[in-house]
Write an enzyme that holds these catalytic residues in place. Structure first.
Site, PDB file in Angstrom:
ATOM      1  N   CYS A  87      30.762 -43.060 -32.995  1.00 51.60           N
ATOM      2  CA  CYS A  87      29.623 -42.147 -33.138  1.00 51.60           C
ATOM      3  C   CYS A  87      29.116 -41.750 -31.747  1.00 51.60           C
ATOM      4  CB  CYS A  87      28.507 -42.820 -33.929  1.00 51.60           C
ATOM      5  SG  CYS A  87      27.090 -41.731 -34.221  1.00 51.60           S
ATOM      6  N   ASP A 127      26.155 -41.482 -30.897  1.00 56.79           N
ATOM      7  CA  ASP A 127      24.868 -42.156 -30.659  1.00 56.79           C
ATOM      8  C   ASP A 127      24.857 -42.840 -29.283  1.00 56.79           C
ATOM      9  OD1 ASP A 127      22.782 -44.259 -30.740  1.00 56.79           O
ATOM     10  OD2 ASP A 127      22.584 -43.680 -32.835  1.00 56.79           O
ATOM     11  N   ARG A 142      23.348 -45.255 -28.207  1.00 56.58           N
ATOM     12  CA  ARG A 142      23.238 -46.719 -28.214  1.00 56.58           C
ATOM     13  C   ARG A 142      24.569 -47.410 -28.492  1.00 56.58           C
ATOM     14  NH1 ARG A 142      18.830 -46.668 -32.783  1.00 56.58           N
ATOM     15  NH2 ARG A 142      20.429 -45.205 -33.495  1.00 56.58           N
ATOM     16  N   HIS A 172      28.333 -47.522 -36.951  1.00 58.99           N
ATOM     17  CA  HIS A 172      27.244 -48.460 -36.645  1.00 58.99           C
ATOM     18  C   HIS A 172      26.190 -48.404 -37.739  1.00 58.99           C
ATOM     19  CE1 HIS A 172      24.260 -45.424 -35.180  1.00 58.99           C
ATOM     20  NE2 HIS A 172      25.365 -44.710 -35.035  1.00 58.99           N
ATOM     21  N   CYS A 204      23.119 -45.592 -38.829  1.00 55.85           N
ATOM     22  CA  CYS A 204      23.577 -44.330 -38.225  1.00 55.85           C
ATOM     23  C   CYS A 204      22.739 -43.139 -38.735  1.00 55.85           C
ATOM     24  CB  CYS A 204      25.053 -44.117 -38.554  1.00 55.85           C
ATOM     25  SG  CYS A 204      25.723 -42.600 -37.849  1.00 55.85           S
TER      26      CYS A 204
HETATM   27 ZN    ZN Z   1      25.622 -42.761 -35.569  1.00 56.54          ZN
END
Ligand code: ZN
Length: 203
Positions: A42, A44, A46, A98, A101
């Site tokens: 992803c 993302d 993080r 994750h 998400c």
């Molecule tokens: Zn995500």
């Protein structure tokens, strides 16, 4: 708050630090890359691939998009997979989602998110496919996290179904496709499944 100009300062300090650990670090990387892993994760912020599996530059070839989706019409993702398998010769492809998400969460809420809803449509398909896994007693969080896991497993199947992987397995390339899910809350990765030439095995 980090300013854009701070990033250059951070970069110089990082390069110095890497050279102090290994003076030949950049000169050896400049010649070639030879990663054994392809990471499909992803976007993302993080979930930084190199950092959470503690690999330095050169250790992992990376493709990231919203909610780690692999669709056969996405030339970007397919090109990454083909290059990783046929040129770099990676031994493992990791699809890593994750928990919590935002893309997965947005795929099942009722809100209008604009253009991105077209991309999230692929995750809504996963939700529909596994409708019986979602019971009324589950909390919103539990539903999102279960869909995060199921989305990873379906994307592993999608990687395995590409002509790239099917041809690799026909050539007896023992490459494996792994489905993982990462917990932002404690930094731990959980193994969900592995797909080899013999099919998918869930953990
Ligand atoms: Zn995500």
């Amino acid at each position: 708050m980090t300013k854009i100009t701070d990033l250059f300062v951070r970069n110089r300090l990082w390069a110095e630090r890497m050279k102090s650990i290994n003076p030949a670090f950049f000169s050896s990387l400049a010649d070639q890359q030879n990663p054994e892993f392809l990471w499909i994760g992803c976007a993302d912020s993080r979930v930084p691939a190199n950092e959470i599996i503690d690999l330095r530059p050169g250790g992992v070839f990376v493709h990231r998009n919203i909610a780690n989706v692999v669709v056969p019409s996405d030339l970007n993702c397919l090109s990454v997979i083909q290059y990783a398998v046929e040129v770099l010769g990676v031994k493992h492809i990791i699809v890593c989602g994750h928990y919590g998400c935002g893309g997965v969460r947005a795929s099942i809420d009722e809100a209008d998110h604009g253009l991105i809803d077209n991309w999230l449509h692929h995750i809504r398909d996963v939700h529909r496919l596994y409708a019986s896994d979602f019971t009324p007693d589950m909390s919103e969080e539990q539903k999102v996290d279960r869909l995060c896991e199921l989305n990873v497993i379906e994307q592993v199947r999608n990687v395995a179904n590409t002509t790239i992987l099917r041809h690799a397995w026909e050539r007896d390339n023992p490459i494996e496709v792994h489905g993982w899910v990462y917990s932002i809350k404690d930094g731990i990765i959980h193994d969900l499944c592995t797909h080899t030439a013999d099919g998918l095995k869930a953990r």
